[in-house]
Design a protein around this motif. Structure first.
Motif, PDB file in Angstrom:
ATOM      1  N   GLY A 131       5.746   4.909  -0.048  1.00 55.64           N
ATOM      2  CA  GLY A 131       5.477   6.188  -0.714  1.00 55.64           C
ATOM      3  C   GLY A 131       4.915   5.957  -2.101  1.00 55.64           C
ATOM      4  N   GLY A 191       2.969   6.955  -4.548  1.00 56.39           N
ATOM      5  CA  GLY A 191       2.233   7.977  -5.300  1.00 56.39           C
ATOM      6  C   GLY A 191       2.273   7.552  -6.753  1.00 56.39           C
ATOM      7  N   ALA A 192       2.816   8.427  -7.631  1.00 55.20           N
ATOM      8  CA  ALA A 192       2.834   8.113  -9.056  1.00 55.20           C
ATOM      9  C   ALA A 192       3.824   6.984  -9.363  1.00 55.20           C
ATOM     10  CB  ALA A 192       3.181   9.375  -9.851  1.00 55.20           C
ATOM     11  N   LEU A 193       5.118   7.233  -9.138  1.00 48.67           N
ATOM     12  CA  LEU A 193       6.127   6.231  -9.520  1.00 48.67           C
ATOM     13  C   LEU A 193       5.962   4.929  -8.730  1.00 48.67           C
ATOM     14  CD1 LEU A 193       8.656   5.632 -11.247  1.00 48.67           C
ATOM     15  CD2 LEU A 193      10.007   6.288  -9.247  1.00 48.67           C
ATOM     16  N   ARG A 246      -1.058   7.075   0.738  1.00 51.77           N
ATOM     17  CA  ARG A 246      -1.990   7.974   1.436  1.00 51.77           C
ATOM     18  C   ARG A 246      -3.407   7.658   0.992  1.00 51.77           C
ATOM     19  NH1 ARG A 246       1.510  10.198   5.150  1.00 51.77           N
ATOM     20  NH2 ARG A 246       2.935  11.686   4.192  1.00 51.77           N
ATOM     21  N   THR A 266       9.934   5.274  -2.659  1.00 51.01           N
ATOM     22  CA  THR A 266       9.506   6.116  -3.785  1.00 51.01           C
ATOM     23  C   THR A 266       8.835   7.400  -3.288  1.00 51.01           C
ATOM     24  OG1 THR A 266       7.460   4.820  -3.937  1.00 51.01           O
ATOM     25  CG2 THR A 266       9.261   4.197  -5.415  1.00 51.01           C
ATOM     26  N   LYS A 288       9.117  11.501  -2.227  1.00 52.01           N
ATOM     27  CA  LYS A 288       9.920  12.622  -2.712  1.00 52.01           C
ATOM     28  C   LYS A 288      11.234  12.646  -1.930  1.00 52.01           C
ATOM     29  CE  LYS A 288       6.940  14.602  -5.540  1.00 52.01           C
ATOM     30  NZ  LYS A 288       7.184  14.619  -6.995  1.00 52.01           N
ATOM     31  N   ASN A 291      14.391  10.500  -7.100  1.00 61.01           N
ATOM     32  CA  ASN A 291      15.440  11.307  -7.705  1.00 61.01           C
ATOM     33  C   ASN A 291      16.243  12.035  -6.628  1.00 61.01           C
ATOM     34  OD1 ASN A 291      14.901  10.640 -10.388  1.00 61.01           O
ATOM     35  ND2 ASN A 291      13.206  12.106 -10.475  1.00 61.01           N
ATOM     36  N   TYR A 318      11.129   5.491 -15.816  1.00 58.33           N
ATOM     37  CA  TYR A 318       9.718   5.345 -16.207  1.00 58.33           C
ATOM     38  C   TYR A 318       8.998   6.661 -15.924  1.00 58.33           C
ATOM     39  CZ  TYR A 318       9.694   0.253 -16.882  1.00 58.33           C
ATOM     40  OH  TYR A 318       9.903  -1.003 -17.362  1.00 58.33           O
ATOM     41  N   ALA A 354       5.378   8.392 -14.758  1.00 62.51           N
ATOM     42  CA  ALA A 354       4.143   7.965 -14.090  1.00 62.51           C
ATOM     43  C   ALA A 354       3.345   9.166 -13.608  1.00 62.51           C
ATOM     44  CB  ALA A 354       4.496   7.084 -12.897  1.00 62.51           C
ATOM     45  N   SER A 362       7.930  14.671 -13.080  1.00 62.75           N
ATOM     46  CA  SER A 362       7.379  14.706 -11.720  1.00 62.75           C
ATOM     47  C   SER A 362       7.393  16.135 -11.180  1.00 62.75           C
ATOM     48  CB  SER A 362       8.164  13.763 -10.805  1.00 62.75           C
ATOM     49  OG  SER A 362       9.533  14.080 -10.791  1.00 62.75           O
ATOM     50  N   GLU A 373      11.253  19.324  -5.903  1.00 62.30           N
ATOM     51  CA  GLU A 373      12.538  18.791  -5.457  1.00 62.30           C
ATOM     52  C   GLU A 373      13.698  19.641  -5.985  1.00 62.30           C
ATOM     53  OE1 GLU A 373      11.911  14.037  -5.004  1.00 62.30           O
ATOM     54  OE2 GLU A 373      11.645  14.805  -7.036  1.00 62.30           O
TER      55      GLU A 373
HETATM   56  N1  LIG Z   1       6.572  10.464 -11.432  1.00 63.03           N
HETATM   57  C1  LIG Z   1       7.555  10.095 -12.247  1.00 63.03           C
HETATM   58  O1  LIG Z   1       7.339   9.958 -13.457  1.00 63.03           O
HETATM   59  C2  LIG Z   1       8.924   9.847 -11.716  1.00 63.03           C
HETATM   60  C3  LIG Z   1       9.286  10.191 -10.424  1.00 63.03           C
HETATM   61  N2  LIG Z   1      10.563   9.954  -9.983  1.00 63.03           N
HETATM   62  C4  LIG Z   1      10.961  10.317  -8.617  1.00 63.03           C
HETATM   63  O2  LIG Z   1      10.268   9.441  -7.734  1.00 63.03           O
HETATM   64  C5  LIG Z   1       9.977  10.103  -6.497  1.00 63.03           C
HETATM   65  C6  LIG Z   1       8.474  10.076  -6.282  1.00 63.03           C
HETATM   66  O3  LIG Z   1       7.869  10.848  -7.323  1.00 63.03           O
HETATM   67  P1  LIG Z   1       6.307  10.783  -7.600  1.00 63.03           P
HETATM   68  O4  LIG Z   1       5.847   9.399  -7.536  1.00 63.03           O
HETATM   69  O5  LIG Z   1       6.066  11.572  -8.831  1.00 63.03           O
HETATM   70  O6  LIG Z   1       5.790  11.596  -6.319  1.00 63.03           O
HETATM   71  P2  LIG Z   1       4.391  11.451  -5.561  1.00 63.03           P
HETATM   72  O7  LIG Z   1       4.251  12.669  -4.720  1.00 63.03           O
HETATM   73  O8  LIG Z   1       3.326  11.116  -6.537  1.00 63.03           O
HETATM   74  O9  LIG Z   1       4.621  10.149  -4.659  1.00 63.03           O
HETATM   75  C7  LIG Z   1       5.191  10.131  -3.393  1.00 63.03           C
HETATM   76  C8  LIG Z   1       4.114   9.678  -2.457  1.00 63.03           C
HETATM   77  O10 LIG Z   1       4.671   9.276  -1.216  1.00 63.03           O
HETATM   78  C9  LIG Z   1       3.730   9.644  -0.215  1.00 63.03           C
HETATM   79  N3  LIG Z   1       4.327   9.571   1.100  1.00 63.03           N
HETATM   80  C10 LIG Z   1       5.342  10.300   1.623  1.00 63.03           C
HETATM   81  N4  LIG Z   1       5.588   9.914   2.903  1.00 63.03           N
HETATM   82  C11 LIG Z   1       4.704   8.927   3.171  1.00 63.03           C
HETATM   83  C12 LIG Z   1       4.438   8.132   4.328  1.00 63.03           C
HETATM   84  N5  LIG Z   1       5.134   8.285   5.466  1.00 63.03           N
HETATM   85  N6  LIG Z   1       3.435   7.220   4.274  1.00 63.03           N
HETATM   86  C13 LIG Z   1       2.713   7.058   3.143  1.00 63.03           C
HETATM   87  N7  LIG Z   1       2.919   7.772   2.013  1.00 63.03           N
HETATM   88  C14 LIG Z   1       3.903   8.700   2.034  1.00 63.03           C
HETATM   89  C15 LIG Z   1       3.322  11.033  -0.656  1.00 63.03           C
HETATM   90  O11 LIG Z   1       2.180  11.496   0.024  1.00 63.03           O
HETATM   91  P3  LIG Z   1       2.109  13.076   0.451  1.00 63.03           P
HETATM   92  O12 LIG Z   1       2.313  13.849  -0.814  1.00 63.03           O
HETATM   93  O13 LIG Z   1       0.757  13.192   1.039  1.00 63.03           O
HETATM   94  O14 LIG Z   1       3.224  13.290   1.431  1.00 63.03           O
HETATM   95  C16 LIG Z   1       3.078  10.770  -2.138  1.00 63.03           C
HETATM   96  O15 LIG Z   1       1.779  10.250  -2.352  1.00 63.03           O
HETATM   97  C17 LIG Z   1      10.529  11.528  -6.654  1.00 63.03           C
HETATM   98  O16 LIG Z   1      11.834  11.599  -6.120  1.00 63.03           O
HETATM   99  C18 LIG Z   1      10.569  11.722  -8.162  1.00 63.03           C
HETATM  100  O17 LIG Z   1      11.526  12.692  -8.535  1.00 63.03           O
HETATM  101  C19 LIG Z   1      11.506   9.323 -10.745  1.00 63.03           C
HETATM  102  C20 LIG Z   1      11.187   8.940 -12.024  1.00 63.03           C
HETATM  103  C21 LIG Z   1       9.901   9.219 -12.623  1.00 63.03           C
END
Ligand SMILES: NC(=O)C1=CN([C@@H]2O[C@H](COP(=O)(O)OP(=O)(O)OC[C@H]3O[C@@H](n4cnc5c(N)ncnc54)[C@H](OP(=O)(O)O)[C@@H]3O)[C@@H](O)[C@H]2O)C=CC1
Ligand SMILES: CC(C)(CO)C(=O)C(=O)O
Length: 300
Positions: free
Chosen positions: A7, A9-11, A30, A73, A75, A99, A121, A123, A249, A261
């Motif tokens: 997963g 994405g950002a973090l 993705r 990482t 959601k 989280n 962190y 992101a 986030s 969330e």
């Molecule tokens: N960003 C931040 O600064 C921080 C975030 N967090 C926590 O970290 C977690 C992630 O947050 P964040 O990074 O912002 O969220 P994002 O949405 O940026 O990242 C999650 C990623 O996972 C992808 N994903 C989900 N399922 C799959 C799968 N089966 N295969 C491939 N990719 C998948 C999502 O794609 P899609 O959306 O297309 O499903 C998305 O791109 C959350 O719980 C957040 O609360 C904690 C601290 C800091």
């Protein structure tokens, strides 16, 4: 270490990108992000700077998921699906940095391979192949029931080797609730008020965040976790200061028009409260407002 970030994405891209400086990292992400990382590599910009070439895939095979460490990482609401996919491979250790209290969901599929984790962190995924670090925080890993272990120490050392601020924490049961208190305050308030974390340094938004954190601490204590109101409030203030420039986030979710969330963070506090006779009016209001916004039409 052979590390999979599930997963990214950002973090996950930030943490995975930094880990790729010293370890063999595969990002499960993705498109178009995965395609860009596989082709041109990943850039970390903002408060940290790196150019790395981790592997990236949208569709991991069981062999891809057989690794020393899988970091989750996604959601919080995607944890169950992530756990099912990870269970098709054979990760030696699995650690969630999402989280919310997601570890129990991972344990249901992956058993005692699961370590608890938390990250402060900041992101943002700014473009395919580029993640911005908006706040240098800290990562904690440790046993879900508390105590020390060799595997938690090994994971923390691997993070530190790659330059991340990470500690093995023998007090993860408390740490998880402290992080829930931080997110119950910061994420919902910044998302609703549309402000950066630093805006919670004073004024009415800070008061709301503190109330949500105190309610979370009360529920934590009712569940047998030693988290005082003052410690929960102090944790909010520390993260606000350390990540002042970060757009949380949940604020990023709202700005993108995507699901938040709220149910997994504020809702998790509200859902556990009645069994203990604890009142959680601030978390209820925050969760209800965010759910009302979601019901009015998030982007598909
Ligand atoms: N960003 C931040 O600064 C921080 C975030 N967090 C926590 O970290 C977690 C992630 O947050 P964040 O990074 O912002 O969220 P994002 O949405 O940026 O990242 C999650 C990623 O996972 C992808 N994903 C989900 N399922 C799959 C799968 N089966 N295969 C491939 N990719 C998948 C999502 O794609 P899609 O959306 O297309 O499903 C998305 O791109 C959350 O719980 C957040 O609360 C904690 C601290 C800091
Ligand atoms: C640490 C913090 C509050 C950083 O913004 C976070 O966890 C998030 O944005 O989800």
């Amino acid at each position: 270490m052979d590390i999979v970030v599930f997963g990214a994405g950002a973090l996950g891209s930030l943490v995975g990108g930094l880990l790729a400086r010293d370890h063999h990292v595969t990002l499960v992400a993705r498109d178009p992000h995965a395609r860009r990382v596989a082709g041109q590599g990943l850039r970390v910009t903002g408060e940290l700077d790196a150019r790395v070439r981790p592997r990236a895939t949208t569709d991991p095979t069981p062999a891809d998921l057989t690794c020393d460490l899988a970091l989750v990482t996604v959601k919080a609401y995607d944890t169950a699906a992530a756990a099912r996919t990870l269970a098709t491979g054979d990760p030696a250790v699995v650690c969630a940095l999402s989280n919310g209290l997601t570890e129990e969901t991972l344990v249901a599929e992956l058993g005692d391979r699961v370590l608890a984790g938390s990250a402060t962190y900041g992101a943002e995924l700014v473009a395919p192949g580029e993640v911005r670090c908006t706040g240098v925080g800290r990562i904690h890993v440790g046993e879900l029931d508390g105590g020390t272990s060799e595997r938690a120490a090994r994971v923390a050392a691997a993070f530190r080797e790659a330059g991340l601020d990470c500690e093995a924490d023998p007090g993860m049961p408390r740490r998880r609730w402290e992080k829930l208190a931080v997110n119950a305050g910061i994420n919902a308030v910044t998302a609703l008020a549309r402000v950066e974390n630093g805006a919670l340094a004073d004024g009415p938004a800070r008061d709301v965040a503190h109330r949500a954190a105190r309610e979370t601490a009360r529920v934590a204590r009712a569940e047998g976790v030693d988290l005082t109101d003052d410690a929960a409030v102090a944790a909010v203030d520390t993260v606000v200061e350390e990540t002042a420039a970060n757009r949380s986030s949940m604020l990023q979710d709202v700005e993108r028009g995507s699901r938040t969330e709220a149910s997994e963070i504020n809702g998790a506090v509200v859902d556990r409260a009645p069994a203990h006779g604890v009142a959680t009016p601030t978390n209820r209001t925050l969760a209800d407002l965010l759910r009302a916004w979601e019901a009015a039409g998030i982007a598909e």
